[in-house]
Design a protein around this motif. Structure first.
Motif, PDB file in Angstrom:
ATOM      1  N   LEU A 261       0.876  -1.176   0.000  1.00  0.00           N
ATOM      2  CA  LEU A 261       0.000   0.000   0.000  1.00  0.00           C
ATOM      3  C   LEU A 261       0.902   1.211   0.000  1.00  0.00           C
ATOM      4  O   LEU A 261       1.574   1.498   0.993  1.00  0.00           O
ATOM      5  CB  LEU A 261      -0.906   0.016   1.239  1.00  0.00           C
TER       6      LEU A 261
ATOM      7  N   SER B 219       1.605   5.211  -0.334  1.00  0.00           N
ATOM      8  CA  SER B 219       1.062   6.572  -0.288  1.00  0.00           C
ATOM      9  C   SER B 219       2.139   7.474  -0.866  1.00  0.00           C
ATOM     10  O   SER B 219       3.147   7.007  -1.366  1.00  0.00           O
ATOM     11  CB  SER B 219       0.784   6.956   1.160  1.00  0.00           C
TER      12      SER B 219
ATOM     13  N   THR C 168       2.523  -2.539   4.542  1.00  0.00           N
ATOM     14  CA  THR C 168       2.242  -1.128   4.803  1.00  0.00           C
ATOM     15  C   THR C 168       3.456  -0.474   5.471  1.00  0.00           C
ATOM     16  O   THR C 168       4.357  -1.158   5.961  1.00  0.00           O
ATOM     17  CB  THR C 168       1.023  -0.909   5.729  1.00  0.00           C
ATOM     18  N   GLY C 169       3.429   0.842   5.517  1.00  0.00           N
ATOM     19  CA  GLY C 169       4.537   1.584   6.117  1.00  0.00           C
ATOM     20  C   GLY C 169       4.238   2.000   7.545  1.00  0.00           C
ATOM     21  O   GLY C 169       4.800   2.985   8.020  1.00  0.00           O
TER      22      GLY C 169
ATOM     23  N   GLN D  22      -2.184   4.204  14.115  1.00  0.00           N
ATOM     24  CA  GLN D  22      -1.123   3.201  14.222  1.00  0.00           C
ATOM     25  C   GLN D  22      -0.856   2.789  15.673  1.00  0.00           C
ATOM     26  O   GLN D  22       0.234   2.334  16.013  1.00  0.00           O
ATOM     27  CB  GLN D  22       0.149   3.713  13.531  1.00  0.00           C
TER      28      GLN D  22
ATOM     29  N   LYS E  34      10.926   7.420  13.452  1.00  0.00           N
ATOM     30  CA  LYS E  34      10.832   8.199  12.208  1.00  0.00           C
ATOM     31  C   LYS E  34      12.227   8.530  11.658  1.00  0.00           C
ATOM     32  O   LYS E  34      12.460   8.438  10.448  1.00  0.00           O
ATOM     33  CB  LYS E  34      10.036   9.487  12.448  1.00  0.00           C
TER      34      LYS E  34
ATOM     35  N   CYS F  19      -4.640  11.338   0.144  1.00  0.00           N
ATOM     36  CA  CYS F  19      -6.057  11.221   0.471  1.00  0.00           C
ATOM     37  C   CYS F  19      -6.285  11.048   1.971  1.00  0.00           C
ATOM     38  O   CYS F  19      -7.327  11.418   2.485  1.00  0.00           O
ATOM     39  CB  CYS F  19      -6.716  10.108  -0.332  1.00  0.00           C
ATOM     40  N   CYS F  20      -5.292  10.502   2.682  1.00  0.00           N
ATOM     41  CA  CYS F  20      -5.451  10.337   4.127  1.00  0.00           C
ATOM     42  C   CYS F  20      -5.522  11.675   4.838  1.00  0.00           C
ATOM     43  O   CYS F  20      -6.120  11.806   5.892  1.00  0.00           O
ATOM     44  CB  CYS F  20      -4.270   9.592   4.713  1.00  0.00           C
TER      45      CYS F  20
HETATM   46  P1  ATP Z   1       3.391   7.114   4.758  1.00  0.00           P
HETATM   47  O1  ATP Z   1       4.557   7.982   5.051  1.00  0.00           O
HETATM   48  O2  ATP Z   1       3.777   5.814   4.143  1.00  0.00           O
HETATM   49  O3  ATP Z   1       2.311   7.857   4.011  1.00  0.00           O
HETATM   50  P2  ATP Z   1       2.161   7.678   7.239  1.00  0.00           P
HETATM   51  O4  ATP Z   1       3.016   7.674   8.417  1.00  0.00           O
HETATM   52  O5  ATP Z   1       1.787   8.970   6.620  1.00  0.00           O
HETATM   53  O6  ATP Z   1       2.803   6.719   6.149  1.00  0.00           O
HETATM   54  P3  ATP Z   1      -0.629   6.869   7.226  1.00  0.00           P
HETATM   55  O7  ATP Z   1      -0.968   7.991   6.349  1.00  0.00           O
HETATM   56  O8  ATP Z   1      -1.421   6.598   8.431  1.00  0.00           O
HETATM   57  O9  ATP Z   1       0.877   6.895   7.719  1.00  0.00           O
HETATM   58  O10 ATP Z   1      -0.622   5.568   6.376  1.00  0.00           O
HETATM   59  C1  ATP Z   1      -0.189   4.356   6.923  1.00  0.00           C
HETATM   60  C2  ATP Z   1       0.066   3.395   5.791  1.00  0.00           C
HETATM   61  O11 ATP Z   1      -1.129   3.210   5.035  1.00  0.00           O
HETATM   62  C3  ATP Z   1       1.058   3.904   4.780  1.00  0.00           C
HETATM   63  O12 ATP Z   1       2.375   3.613   5.163  1.00  0.00           O
HETATM   64  C4  ATP Z   1       0.650   3.149   3.555  1.00  0.00           C
HETATM   65  O13 ATP Z   1       1.144   1.828   3.565  1.00  0.00           O
HETATM   66  C5  ATP Z   1      -0.858   3.123   3.668  1.00  0.00           C
HETATM   67  N1  ATP Z   1      -1.473   4.263   2.975  1.00  0.00           N
HETATM   68  C6  ATP Z   1      -1.747   5.492   3.435  1.00  0.00           C
HETATM   69  N2  ATP Z   1      -2.306   6.266   2.484  1.00  0.00           N
HETATM   70  C7  ATP Z   1      -2.390   5.518   1.375  1.00  0.00           C
HETATM   71  C8  ATP Z   1      -2.874   5.730   0.046  1.00  0.00           C
HETATM   72  N3  ATP Z   1      -3.366   6.907  -0.328  1.00  0.00           N
HETATM   73  N4  ATP Z   1      -2.807   4.715  -0.829  1.00  0.00           N
HETATM   74  C9  ATP Z   1      -2.286   3.529  -0.454  1.00  0.00           C
HETATM   75  N5  ATP Z   1      -1.820   3.264   0.768  1.00  0.00           N
HETATM   76  C10 ATP Z   1      -1.864   4.239   1.682  1.00  0.00           C
END
Ligand code: ATP
Ligand code: MG
Length: 384
Positions: free
Chosen positions: A179, A181, A282-283, A292, A317, A340-341
């Motif tokens: 996944l 982002s 996922t990250g 998380q 981090k 989008c998040c």
């Molecule tokens: P990242 O730096 O990878 O965006 P983050 O710390 O911002 O991670 P979140 O935004 O909560 O954390 O997202 C957690 C995980 O969910 C991401 O690491 C990724 O694997 C997945 N994810 C988040 N947003 C998306 C997206 N738009 N499309 C696909 N996967 C996503």
């Protein structure tokens, strides 16, 4: 005289009967990395030799090879006739004339018909270098320059041992879906898992028009950088606006992020199955944000039955940023486009969601037709 890249591979040695499988994958990945460079790749005595590359392409080839998982180190060597004087002249050509420095000769002789033992080569060549290079001194404990000589059916001379990407050859561990982002973490997570031999599919959710073209291009660029290491990635771009808007309108506001994560996981799992992937990546890192926490991760996992790999779960981090910088994704990740998040973030998200409660909230809406629609409209592209 010919340039040959001498490749050492590490952990594969451990793999017993599977060893030919790992070695063949590695050789294929090496051939792919230097494709178009007229290279010939052969394996001999636990090493891989890449030859036939034009002088001006050597640097580029080394750069490509240091991204190939399964390679322990690379040495750009000069390959010459097995003859002491030729070896000596070749070694001279690799040494600095001006700077003060220290050196040590390391030689190995696997062709026992060569009249000098490795001990003799070390002494003789050390002596000849000292005589011809007043700027160089011997240091047998901590030399600045190693002069390596290997006598085989040909003689190989080199001074550099460049660290490789380590890990296991891509394709030896099956396929998983990342996944991805536009952030810092997920590309690093993909890199970490590819390093253990996985081929990657990737899934990205975008919410047009809330997230724009440039945010999508950024993800494609990130996938391309990861693909330098992992090999080609099949990237799925999933339109997520309808689902996200629906969650936002119909479900409890403090649960929107976790619900959104559950739906991302569900869709990703289906895409992964279609793609022959057996796990999701996922990250996420424990406690990094509200979605998380341990409870949130349990609720997220509850949405799918595939294993979910979170290689960064125990990382700070700073550690993730250091890897992102090393692999070259950082500069792209920090470009300021909306993900989008981040578009619909609730002000007070739940930090300890309960599985039972979240299942109920999710059941308030029949998401199935929207999931099917999103999958149907997914854009698939091969990256890398
Ligand atoms: P990242 O730096 O990878 O965006 P983050 O710390 O911002 O991670 P979140 O935004 O909560 O954390 O997202 C957690 C995980 O969910 C991401 O690491 C990724 O694997 C997945 N994810 C988040 N947003 C998306 C997206 N738009 N499309 C696909 N996967 C996503
Ligand atoms: Mg993010």
């Amino acid at each position: 005289m010919e340039h040959v890249l001498l490749i050492r591979y590490g952990e594969i040695h451990l793999k017993g009967l599977n060893r030919p499988f790992f070695e063949n994958k590695l050789i294929n990945n090496i051939k792919f990395a230097v494709r178009g460079m007229n290279a010939s790749v052969k394996r001999e005595q636990g090493r891989i030799y890449v030859s036939g590359i034009a002088d001006e392409d050597v640097e580029e080839a080394v750069k490509k090879l240091t991204c190939v998982f399964g390679i322990h180190s690379v040495s750009p060597a000069l390959c010459v006739d097995v003859d002491y004087n030729t070896v000596k002249e070749t070694a001279f050509s690799l040494l600095p004339r001006d700077e003060e420095s220290t050196f040590k000769v390391y030689s190995r002789r696997s062709d026992k018909s060569f009249p000098m033992t490795s001990e003799m080569i070390n002494r003789e060549l050390g002596h000849d270098i000292l005589e011809n290079f007043p700027n160089l001194q011997v240091d047998i404990h901590n030399p600045q320059i190693g002069v390596y000589v290997e006598i085989r059916e040909r003689a190989y001379v080199y001074t550099e041992i460049i660290p490789g990407a380590q890990g296991m050859p891509t394709g030896t561990a099956g396929r998983a879906a990342l996944l991805i982002s536009g952030g810092i973490d997920s590309p690093v997570a993909g890199y970490q898992m590819a390093k253990r031999g996985l081929v990657l599919s990737a899934v990205h959710f975008f919410s047009y028009p809330y997230t724009g073209e440039r945010a999508r291009d950024k993800v494609v660029d990130l996938a391309k950088i990861v693909a330098r290491y992992s090999g080609p990635i099949r990237l799925h771009l999933v339109p997520f606006t309808d689902i996200q808007m629906t969650i936002y309108e119909k479900c409890p506001s403090k649960e929107t992020t976790v619900l959104m994560r559950r739906l991302m996981m569900k869709i990703s799992e289906r895409i992964a199955r279609e793609d022959g992937a057996l796990a999701l990546i996922t990250g996420e890192a424990l406690g990094q944000v509200a979605s998380q926490t341990l409870e949130s991760l349990c609720v997220t996992d509850d949405a799918v039955s595939m294993p979910v790999f979170r290689p960064l779960i125990g990382f700070d981090k700073d550690d993730i940023v250091a890897i992102a910088k090393k692999i070259g994704t950082f500069e792209t990740s920090i470009l300021p486009y909306e993900d989008c998040c981040t578009v619909f973030v609730p002000q007070h998200p739940v930090t300890k969601p309960e599985v039972k409660k979240l299942r109920q909230s999710e059941a308030l809406v029949d998401f199935e037709p929207m999931i099917e629609e999103a999958i149907k409209n997914t854009i698939i592209m091969e990256v890398g």
